[in-house]
Design a protein around this motif. Structure first.
Motif, PDB file in Angstrom:
ATOM      1  N   ASN A  92      50.622  42.600  40.122  1.00 29.81           N
ATOM      2  CA  ASN A  92      50.424  42.743  41.568  1.00 29.81           C
ATOM      3  C   ASN A  92      49.803  44.089  41.908  1.00 29.81           C
ATOM      4  OD1 ASN A  92      51.463  40.224  42.264  1.00 29.81           O
ATOM      5  ND2 ASN A  92      53.570  40.979  42.345  1.00 29.81           N
ATOM      6  N   GLU A  93      50.270  45.144  41.225  1.00 30.20           N
ATOM      7  CA  GLU A  93      49.690  46.469  41.459  1.00 30.20           C
ATOM      8  C   GLU A  93      48.206  46.475  41.104  1.00 30.20           C
ATOM      9  OE1 GLU A  93      51.962  49.223  39.200  1.00 30.20           O
ATOM     10  OE2 GLU A  93      53.689  49.201  40.528  1.00 30.20           O
ATOM     11  N   LEU A  94      47.875  45.869  39.947  1.00 23.55           N
ATOM     12  CA  LEU A  94      46.482  45.826  39.516  1.00 23.55           C
ATOM     13  C   LEU A  94      45.639  44.992  40.477  1.00 23.55           C
ATOM     14  CD1 LEU A  94      46.905  45.408  35.642  1.00 23.55           C
ATOM     15  CD2 LEU A  94      46.059  47.417  36.848  1.00 23.55           C
ATOM     16  N   ASP A  95      46.185  43.863  40.941  1.00 25.35           N
ATOM     17  CA  ASP A  95      45.454  43.017  41.883  1.00 25.35           C
ATOM     18  C   ASP A  95      45.149  43.785  43.167  1.00 25.35           C
ATOM     19  OD1 ASP A  95      45.462  40.914  40.145  1.00 25.35           O
ATOM     20  OD2 ASP A  95      47.174  39.886  41.048  1.00 25.35           O
ATOM     21  N   ASP A  96      46.139  44.536  43.667  1.00 29.18           N
ATOM     22  CA  ASP A  96      45.940  45.318  44.898  1.00 29.18           C
ATOM     23  C   ASP A  96      44.858  46.376  44.711  1.00 29.18           C
ATOM     24  OD1 ASP A  96      47.794  43.883  46.233  1.00 29.18           O
ATOM     25  OD2 ASP A  96      49.415  45.335  46.056  1.00 29.18           O
ATOM     26  N   MET A  97      44.919  47.083  43.568  1.00 29.47           N
ATOM     27  CA  MET A  97      43.928  48.139  43.315  1.00 29.47           C
ATOM     28  C   MET A  97      42.531  47.545  43.129  1.00 29.47           C
ATOM     29  SD  MET A  97      45.864  51.116  41.095  1.00 29.47           S
ATOM     30  CE  MET A  97      46.640  50.072  39.864  1.00 29.47           C
ATOM     31  N   MET A  98      42.441  46.399  42.448  1.00 30.49           N
ATOM     32  CA  MET A  98      41.148  45.765  42.260  1.00 30.49           C
ATOM     33  C   MET A  98      40.594  45.263  43.588  1.00 30.49           C
ATOM     34  SD  MET A  98      40.112  46.120  39.238  1.00 30.49           S
ATOM     35  CE  MET A  98      38.700  45.052  39.446  1.00 30.49           C
ATOM     36  N   SER A  99      41.475  44.763  44.454  1.00 30.06           N
ATOM     37  CA  SER A  99      41.037  44.307  45.775  1.00 30.06           C
ATOM     38  C   SER A  99      40.474  45.472  46.586  1.00 30.06           C
ATOM     39  CB  SER A  99      42.209  43.660  46.515  1.00 30.06           C
ATOM     40  OG  SER A  99      41.838  43.310  47.836  1.00 30.06           O
ATOM     41  N   THR A 100      41.172  46.616  46.554  1.00 27.41           N
ATOM     42  CA  THR A 100      40.681  47.807  47.259  1.00 27.41           C
ATOM     43  C   THR A 100      39.363  48.281  46.665  1.00 27.41           C
ATOM     44  OG1 THR A 100      42.989  48.472  47.652  1.00 27.41           O
ATOM     45  CG2 THR A 100      41.292  50.137  48.018  1.00 27.41           C
ATOM     46  N   LEU A 101      39.276  48.253  45.326  1.00 25.30           N
ATOM     47  CA  LEU A 101      38.050  48.664  44.639  1.00 25.30           C
ATOM     48  C   LEU A 101      36.877  47.784  45.065  1.00 25.30           C
ATOM     49  CD1 LEU A 101      37.057  50.626  42.333  1.00 25.30           C
ATOM     50  CD2 LEU A 101      37.380  48.730  40.776  1.00 25.30           C
ATOM     51  N   ASN A 102      37.104  46.478  45.138  1.00 24.77           N
ATOM     52  CA  ASN A 102      36.040  45.555  45.552  1.00 24.77           C
ATOM     53  C   ASN A 102      35.619  45.810  46.993  1.00 24.77           C
ATOM     54  OD1 ASN A 102      36.031  44.274  43.052  1.00 24.77           O
ATOM     55  ND2 ASN A 102      37.525  42.737  43.682  1.00 24.77           N
ATOM     56  N   ASP A 103      36.604  46.113  47.865  1.00 22.79           N
ATOM     57  CA  ASP A 103      36.279  46.408  49.264  1.00 22.79           C
ATOM     58  C   ASP A 103      35.402  47.657  49.370  1.00 22.79           C
ATOM     59  OD1 ASP A 103      37.722  44.242  50.109  1.00 22.79           O
ATOM     60  OD2 ASP A 103      39.535  45.379  50.598  1.00 22.79           O
ATOM     61  N   ILE A 104      35.698  48.670  48.552  1.00 21.39           N
ATOM     62  CA  ILE A 104      34.885  49.894  48.562  1.00 21.39           C
ATOM     63  C   ILE A 104      33.463  49.588  48.121  1.00 21.39           C
ATOM     64  CG2 ILE A 104      34.582  52.174  47.511  1.00 21.39           C
ATOM     65  CD1 ILE A 104      37.653  52.320  47.293  1.00 21.39           C
ATOM     66  N   GLU A 105      33.324  48.820  47.034  1.00 18.94           N
ATOM     67  CA  GLU A 105      31.990  48.460  46.537  1.00 18.94           C
ATOM     68  C   GLU A 105      31.216  47.658  47.574  1.00 18.94           C
ATOM     69  OE1 GLU A 105      32.978  46.471  42.890  1.00 18.94           O
ATOM     70  OE2 GLU A 105      32.669  48.285  41.696  1.00 18.94           O
ATOM     71  N   ASP A 106      31.907  46.715  48.249  1.00 16.02           N
ATOM     72  CA  ASP A 106      31.242  45.941  49.303  1.00 16.02           C
ATOM     73  C   ASP A 106      30.782  46.852  50.432  1.00 16.02           C
ATOM     74  OD1 ASP A 106      31.650  43.608  47.908  1.00 16.02           O
ATOM     75  OD2 ASP A 106      33.450  43.021  49.022  1.00 16.02           O
ATOM     76  N   GLY A 107      31.616  47.851  50.765  1.00 16.45           N
ATOM     77  CA  GLY A 107      31.249  48.788  51.823  1.00 16.45           C
ATOM     78  C   GLY A 107      29.982  49.566  51.500  1.00 16.45           C
ATOM     79  N   PHE A 108      29.890  50.079  50.274  1.00 12.36           N
ATOM     80  CA  PHE A 108      28.689  50.821  49.881  1.00 12.36           C
ATOM     81  C   PHE A 108      27.464  49.902  49.846  1.00 12.36           C
ATOM     82  CE2 PHE A 108      31.499  54.160  47.933  1.00 12.36           C
ATOM     83  CZ  PHE A 108      31.003  55.205  48.692  1.00 12.36           C
ATOM     84  N   ARG A 109      27.656  48.663  49.426  1.00  9.29           N
ATOM     85  CA  ARG A 109      26.531  47.719  49.420  1.00  9.29           C
ATOM     86  C   ARG A 109      26.029  47.489  50.847  1.00  9.29           C
ATOM     87  NH1 ARG A 109      26.622  42.780  50.720  1.00  9.29           N
ATOM     88  NH2 ARG A 109      28.893  42.615  50.484  1.00  9.29           N
ATOM     89  N   GLU A 110      26.952  47.307  51.793  1.00  8.03           N
ATOM     90  CA  GLU A 110      26.558  47.088  53.187  1.00  8.03           C
ATOM     91  C   GLU A 110      25.890  48.330  53.781  1.00  8.03           C
ATOM     92  OE1 GLU A 110      30.192  45.969  55.026  1.00  8.03           O
ATOM     93  OE2 GLU A 110      30.129  43.899  54.297  1.00  8.03           O
ATOM     94  N   ILE A 111      26.364  49.521  53.382  1.00  6.17           N
ATOM     95  CA  ILE A 111      25.742  50.767  53.854  1.00  6.17           C
ATOM     96  C   ILE A 111      24.302  50.853  53.355  1.00  6.17           C
ATOM     97  CG2 ILE A 111      25.771  53.289  53.618  1.00  6.17           C
ATOM     98  CD1 ILE A 111      28.854  53.074  53.576  1.00  6.17           C
ATOM     99  N   ASN A 112      24.087  50.545  52.072  1.00  6.42           N
ATOM    100  CA  ASN A 112      22.729  50.580  51.504  1.00  6.42           C
ATOM    101  C   ASN A 112      21.805  49.597  52.222  1.00  6.42           C
ATOM    102  OD1 ASN A 112      23.397  52.539  49.617  1.00  6.42           O
ATOM    103  ND2 ASN A 112      24.000  51.043  48.073  1.00  6.42           N
ATOM    104  N   GLU A 113      22.332  48.409  52.525  1.00  7.45           N
ATOM    105  CA  GLU A 113      21.518  47.406  53.221  1.00  7.45           C
ATOM    106  C   GLU A 113      21.161  47.883  54.621  1.00  7.45           C
ATOM    107  OE1 GLU A 113      23.860  43.898  53.084  1.00  7.45           O
ATOM    108  OE2 GLU A 113      23.420  43.439  50.977  1.00  7.45           O
TER     109      GLU A 113
END
Length: 284
Positions: A46-67
Motif C-alpha cells: 500500500n505504501e508503494l502504491d501510494d508513492m507510485m501514484s504520487t510519482l505518476n501524478d508528478i510526471e503527468d503534471g510536468f507533461r501537461e506543463i510542457n504541452e
C-alpha cells in the motif's frame, strides 16, 4: 503382565496427546507468523502504491506543463485578441499545475520519510523533480518578461482593442477579479470535507441523528477541508472504523498501520468523491 500392557498403552496415549497438542500449538504459531508477514507485505504494498501514484501524478503534471508551454510558443506567433486570451489561459494553467506539482513533490518527500521502504532511485527522482521545477520557474520568468516586452502577456498589462484607450487600472482590477474567480472555482471543484469521530461526537455536531447521516442542520465547521487532487490518505487513529457516507468500494481501501490503527487510502479520487463531497467515518 496385563497391568504392564495397560500402563504401556496408557503411556503411549499420553505421549500421543502431548505430541498432538504441541503440533497444534506449533501450527497456531506458524499461522500467526504467516498472518503477521502477510499484514506487513500488504502494508508495504500500500505504501508503494501510494508513492507510485504520487510519482505518476508528478510526471503527468510536468507533461501537461510542457504541452502548455508548447501552446504558448505557438500562440506567440499569432496576433489579435484571441492570441492574447490563449496565452493568458495557458500561462494561468502552467502556474496552477506547477503549484500542484510542488505540493505533490513535498508530499512524496514526506511519504518517503515516513515509509519503512527506502529507495535511492526514488530519492534521486525527487531530486530530479525538484531541479526540474526550479528550471521551470526560471523558464516561466523569462517567458513572462518576453511576453510583457511584446505586450502579449495580459496577466498584468492592459489590453488595447481596436485603438480604444481604456484605463489601465480598471483593466488590472478586472483581470485580477477574473483570475481570483477562476482560482476560486478551481478550488471549489477540487475541494471536499471529511470528519471522523465517535457516535457521541457525531451526534453532538448533528452529523448523525437517529441513525441518519448529514440529514439535519449539521455543523459544517466540524469538518476538515481537503484538496482531492493532493490529499489521498486520511489517518483515523483508531482500531475501529466504519464508513457512514456512501462511496464506491472500489475507489478506496481501509488498512491498518503498524499500530493496528486504520488508514483510509483513496485510490480513485474522482470516483470516490463522485457520490458526495462530504465524508463521515465512525470510529471508537
Amino acid at each position: 503382565m496385563k497391568k504392564l500392557l495397560f500402563f504401556a498403552v496408557l503411556a503411549a496415549m499420553v505421549v500421543s496427546c502431548d505430541q498432538k497438542k504441541q503440533q497444534e500449538k506449533q501450527d497456531t504459531m506458524v499461522q500467526q507468523l504467516r498472518d503477521s508477514l502477510n499484514s506487513i507485505i500488504t502494508q508495504k504494498n500500500n505504501e508503494l502504491d501510494d508513492m507510485m501514484s504520487t510519482l505518476n501524478d508528478i510526471e503527468d503534471g510536468f507533461r501537461e506543463i510542457n504541452e502548455a508551454q508548447g501552446r504558448v510558443a505557438l500562440a506567440k506567433q499569432g496576433e489579435g485578441t484571441n492570441t492574447k486570451a490563449r496565452i493568458r489561459e495557458n500561462m494561468q494553467f502552467i502556474q496552477t499545475t506547477m503549484a500542484q506539482n510542488r505540493e505533490l513533490i513535498n508530499k512524496l518527500k514526506q511519504q518517503l520519510r515516513e515509509s519503512s521502504f527506502k529507495s535511492e532511485q526514488l530519492k534521486r527522482a525527487l531530486e530530479t523533480f525538484t531541479a526540474q521545477l526550479e528550471e521551470k520557474d526560471k523558464q516561466m520568468q523569462l517567458l513572462r518578461d518576453e511576453l510583457e516586452d511584446r505586450d502579449l502577456y495580459i496577466g498584468e498589462l492592459g489590453d488595447k482593442i481596436e485603438g480604444l484607450s481604456t484605463d489601465v487600472a480598471e483593466l488590472k482590477e478586472e483581470t485580477t477579479q477574473k483570475s481570483e474567480t477562476i482560482s476560486q472555482q478551481d478550488k471549489q471543484l477540487h475541494t471536499a470535507w471529511f470528519v471522523f469521530g465517535t457516535k457521541k461526537e457525531l451526534k453532538e455536531q448533528h452529523i448523525l441523528v437517529d441513525g441518519d447521516v448529514l440529514q439535519s442542520n449539521f455543523n459544517k465547521d466540524y469538518f476538515t477541508k481537503i484538496d482531492i487532487r493532493v490529499d489521498k490518505e486520511i489517518k483515523l487513529y483508531s482500531s475501529s472504523a466504519k464508513m457512514l457516507t456512501d462511496h464506491p468500494s472500489s475507489s478506496y481501501t481501509l488498512q491498518r498501520d503498524a499500530n493496528k490503527q486504520y488508514i483510509l487510502r483513496i485510490t480513485d479520487p474522482q470516483l470516490f468523491w463522485s457520490t458526495s463531497k462530504y465524508l463521515v467515518i465512525l470510529v471508537k
